[in-house]
Design an enzyme around this catalytic site. Structure first.
Site, short mmCIF file in Angstrom:
data_model
loop_
_atom_site.label_atom_id
_atom_site.label_comp_id
_atom_site.label_asym_id
_atom_site.label_seq_id
_atom_site.Cartn_x
_atom_site.Cartn_y
_atom_site.Cartn_z
N THR A 282 0.79 -1.15 0.07
CA THR A 282 -0.15 -0.10 -0.06
C THR A 282 0.84 1.06 -0.07
O THR A 282 0.50 2.08 -0.68
CB THR A 282 -0.91 0.00 1.27
OG1 THR A 282 -0.08 -0.58 2.45
CG2 THR A 282 -2.05 -0.91 0.96
N PHE A 416 -7.16 5.18 5.05
CA PHE A 416 -6.56 4.20 6.17
C PHE A 416 -7.95 3.43 6.84
O PHE A 416 -7.74 2.97 7.83
CB PHE A 416 -5.92 4.80 7.18
CG PHE A 416 -4.58 5.31 6.55
CD1 PHE A 416 -3.66 4.59 6.38
CD2 PHE A 416 -4.51 6.81 6.21
CE1 PHE A 416 -2.32 4.79 5.79
CE2 PHE A 416 -3.33 7.13 5.80
CZ PHE A 416 -2.13 6.23 5.47
N CYS A 423 -6.18 1.34 9.95
CA CYS A 423 -4.95 1.04 9.96
C CYS A 423 -4.11 1.43 11.09
O CYS A 423 -3.99 2.31 11.44
CB CYS A 423 -4.17 1.65 8.80
SG CYS A 423 -2.64 1.39 8.59
MN1 MNH Z 1 -2.78 -0.48 6.71
C1 MNH Z 1 -5.51 -1.99 8.23
C2 MNH Z 1 -4.75 1.04 4.57
C3 MNH Z 1 0.03 1.27 5.62
C4 MNH Z 1 -0.58 -2.53 9.00
N1 MNH Z 1 -4.69 -0.50 6.47
C5 MNH Z 1 -5.56 -0.93 7.27
C6 MNH Z 1 -7.08 -0.81 6.75
C7 MNH Z 1 -6.81 0.21 5.49
C8 MNH Z 1 -5.47 0.35 5.36
C9 MNH Z 1 -7.98 0.90 4.62
C10 MNH Z 1 -8.27 -1.19 7.21
C11 MNH Z 1 -8.79 -2.46 6.43
C12 MNH Z 1 -10.35 -2.93 6.71
O1 MNH Z 1 -10.96 -2.18 7.43
O2 MNH Z 1 -10.40 -4.32 6.57
N2 MNH Z 1 -2.42 0.67 5.19
C13 MNH Z 1 -3.43 1.16 4.37
C14 MNH Z 1 -2.67 2.17 3.65
C15 MNH Z 1 -1.52 2.12 3.64
C16 MNH Z 1 -1.20 1.30 4.86
C17 MNH Z 1 -3.49 3.16 2.39
C18 MNH Z 1 -0.23 3.06 3.11
C19 MNH Z 1 -0.38 4.05 2.38
N3 MNH Z 1 -0.83 -0.53 7.18
C20 MNH Z 1 0.10 0.10 6.61
C21 MNH Z 1 1.51 -0.14 7.26
C22 MNH Z 1 1.34 -1.13 8.00
C23 MNH Z 1 -0.04 -1.38 8.14
C24 MNH Z 1 2.82 0.37 6.75
C25 MNH Z 1 2.39 -1.69 9.14
C26 MNH Z 1 3.27 -1.16 9.51
N4 MNH Z 1 -3.05 -1.99 8.13
C27 MNH Z 1 -2.07 -2.61 8.96
C28 MNH Z 1 -2.75 -3.44 9.82
C29 MNH Z 1 -3.92 -3.22 9.49
C30 MNH Z 1 -4.28 -2.25 8.60
C31 MNH Z 1 -1.80 -4.40 10.73
C32 MNH Z 1 -5.11 -4.13 10.48
C33 MNH Z 1 -5.46 -3.44 11.79
C34 MNH Z 1 -6.46 -4.02 12.76
O3 MNH Z 1 -7.48 -4.80 12.08
O4 MNH Z 1 -6.16 -4.00 13.74
#
Ligand code: MNH
Length: 477
Positions: A282, A416, A423
């Protein structure tokens, strides 16, 4: 209570349902086109499965209400469970492993924790720059592939003290076998996520490859964990020196403050994989989109450069401190606007906690959701809601000037996700993206390939397809 029927595409085929107009290669962009035709909510029934899509700002505000809806582990996420099981991202809301892991890992995402990752992020970006200085300036570079190496390296090193040696490999060399296996497993999950009647006859072979990939990936992560256990936490190469605990230390050494419970070995492996998967594509794709927009809009790139130069006048390699990243306000607006137009996670699933309606006026007339009925919030569409003004397709970072942000409701920008399950890596992602983009735009002129028109590829995430740039070292002014 009286409810309204949810619109659906006009031509419904017996048994198969609404398969006409479905875009298997680009489902989110296909859904965006359907919304333009059918409005802010619509439904598609495919071979008996109902899929509901929502984009309208007002409907999304209701569906984000944590009292009435919660995260739904939709089919693509459920498919990922073969790889990461009940890791944070794919855990069902009722699984106790979610809150346990959430409580243990939250200290890894505080502002203070980001301070600890900063130097690693800076050094990793500089390694990319060294490589680009040596190899890239003469030829066009595959931007999404390079950004993918950068962000995978950042989460690997900052989170787990593990390097994939992405920049040690000679230009054009094959990818790390771990990365290869992980990406194949991801693609497999995605390809089997869309319900397609009469799936191919070669499914057996793909399944066996997938089993092998998952076993291999798990064995590598187990090695990383074993190595850390052997060396003890808090240790670096130098005896007696301690470092800040990273994500792996937190999982190995700390307990859930609410219950006193710790994560077991298998769960830690699932979390490591979750962070490698959720934490790299992402961000990498968002960086690639940002570089596309900067290459296409030289006046915006010039403003971003001017900001970097005003903070580090005349510097060859800006010595960016943790605090200074927050001062890169314009670069941050470029990142925000990039994720408005192309949110690399194109949407999220929500399910009703109990029978409810959305879009009603208080006396009924809303769209009905029975308990556990779900909808996919197409963020890609939400970010083009009329609330964004008349010219939603234009790239304009000033939409994120503080006064403009204040003038809009908060729920119309959700790259996010939303609520409790939004996120966890948001600050990590914003820090790495702003930092990397600032250093790259400062060092290079971005020369697009003549005639390149943005096409967006979908593989769970969105990414600019076939996007290449020639980067030329800038002569300092
Ligand atoms: Mn990320 C959940 C988008 C970077 C770790 N992330 C989510 C969700 C979105 C999302 C949207 C919610 C999904 C859902 O509702 O089903 N994340 C992004 C985007 C970027 C991103 C657009 C970068 C740009 N994410 C990151 C990074 C990490 C990360 C960097 C780790 C270091 N994300 C997660 C984790 C979750 C999540 C772990 C799940 C959190 C949870 O459910 O508790």
């Amino acid at each position: 209570m009286e409810t309204r029927p949810i619109p659906h595409p006009p031509r419904r085929i017996p048994l198969l349902g609404d398969i006409l107009g479905m875009d298997r290669d680009a489902p989110s962009q296909g859904t965006l086109r359907q919304h333009r035709r059918l409005g802010p909510i619509y439904q598609r029934v495919i071979v008996g499965t109902t899929l509901t899509f929502v984009t309208g700002a007002e409907l999304v505000e209701e569906i984000n209400d944590e009292k009435r809806f919660r995260k739904h582990v939709g089919r693509p996420l459920a498919k990922l469970r073969t790889l990461v099981s009940d890791g944070l991202f794919t855990a069902f809301h009722h699984e106790p492993s979610w809150s346990k892991a959430h409580n243990i890992l939250m200290p890894g995402f505080t502002r203070d924790a980001m301070r600890g990752y900063h130097q690693t992020m800076l050094e990793t970006t500089r390694e990319l720059i060294t490589r680009w200085d040596e190899h890239a300036t003469a030829e066009f570079v595959d931007v999404p592939a390079e950004m993918s190496k950068l962000t995978l390296e950042m989460i690997g090193r900052a989170g787990f003290g593990y390097s994939f040696d992405s920049f040690g490999r000679a230009h054009g060399d094959q990818e790390d076998p771990f990365v290869g296996a992980m990406l194949r497993a991801l693609r497999h999950a995605e390809q089997t996520a869309i319900p397609i009647p009469f799936r191919g006859l070669f499914a057996g072979k793909a399944e066996r490859q997938n089993d092998a990939d998952i076993a291999y990936v798990a064995s590598v992560v187990d090695e990383v964990i074993a190595e850390r256990r052997a060396n003890g936490s808090g240790a670096t190469g130098d005896v007696g020196e301690t470092r800040r605990p990273d994500l792996l230390d937190l999982m190995l050494d700390s307990a859930d403050p609410e219950t006193g419970e710790r994560l077991d070995e298998v769960n830690i492996r699932n979390q490591v994989l979750t962070f490698l998967v959720a934490g790299h594509e992402t961000s990498a794709n968002a960086l690639a989109f940002a570089l596309h927009f900067l290459a296409q809009n030289p006046e915006i790139a010039a403003r971003a450069r001017a900001e970097v130069e005003s903070l580090w006048p005349g510097a060859d390699q800006p010595e960016v401190s943790f605090e200074q990243v927050a001062k890169l306000r314009y670069v941050r607006r470029v990142v925000d606007e990039t994720m408005r137009l192309w949110p690399t996670a194109p949407g999220y699933f929500r399910e009703a906690v109990a029978d409810t309606t959305i879009g009603g006026d208080g006396d009924g007339g809303g769209y009905g959701f029975a308990e556990n009925d779900w909808a996919f919030v197409l963020v890609l569409g939400l970010h083009r809601d009329p609330v964004w003004g008349p010219d939603v397709e234009s790239f304009d970072p000033d939409r994120f000037l503080p006064e403009n942000v204040r003038a809009r409701p908060g729920h119309v920008y959700k790259p996010f996700g939303t609520g409790l399950r939004a996120c966890i890596g948001r600050q990590f992602a914003l820090h790495e993206m702003v930092l990397a983009l600032a250093l790259l735009v400062h060092r290079y002129d971005l020369e697009p390939e003549p005639g390149y028109e943005l096409t967006v590829k979908e593989q769970l995430t969105l990414k600019p397809d076939g996007f290449r740039l020639r980067v030329r070292r800038r002569v300092s002014p």
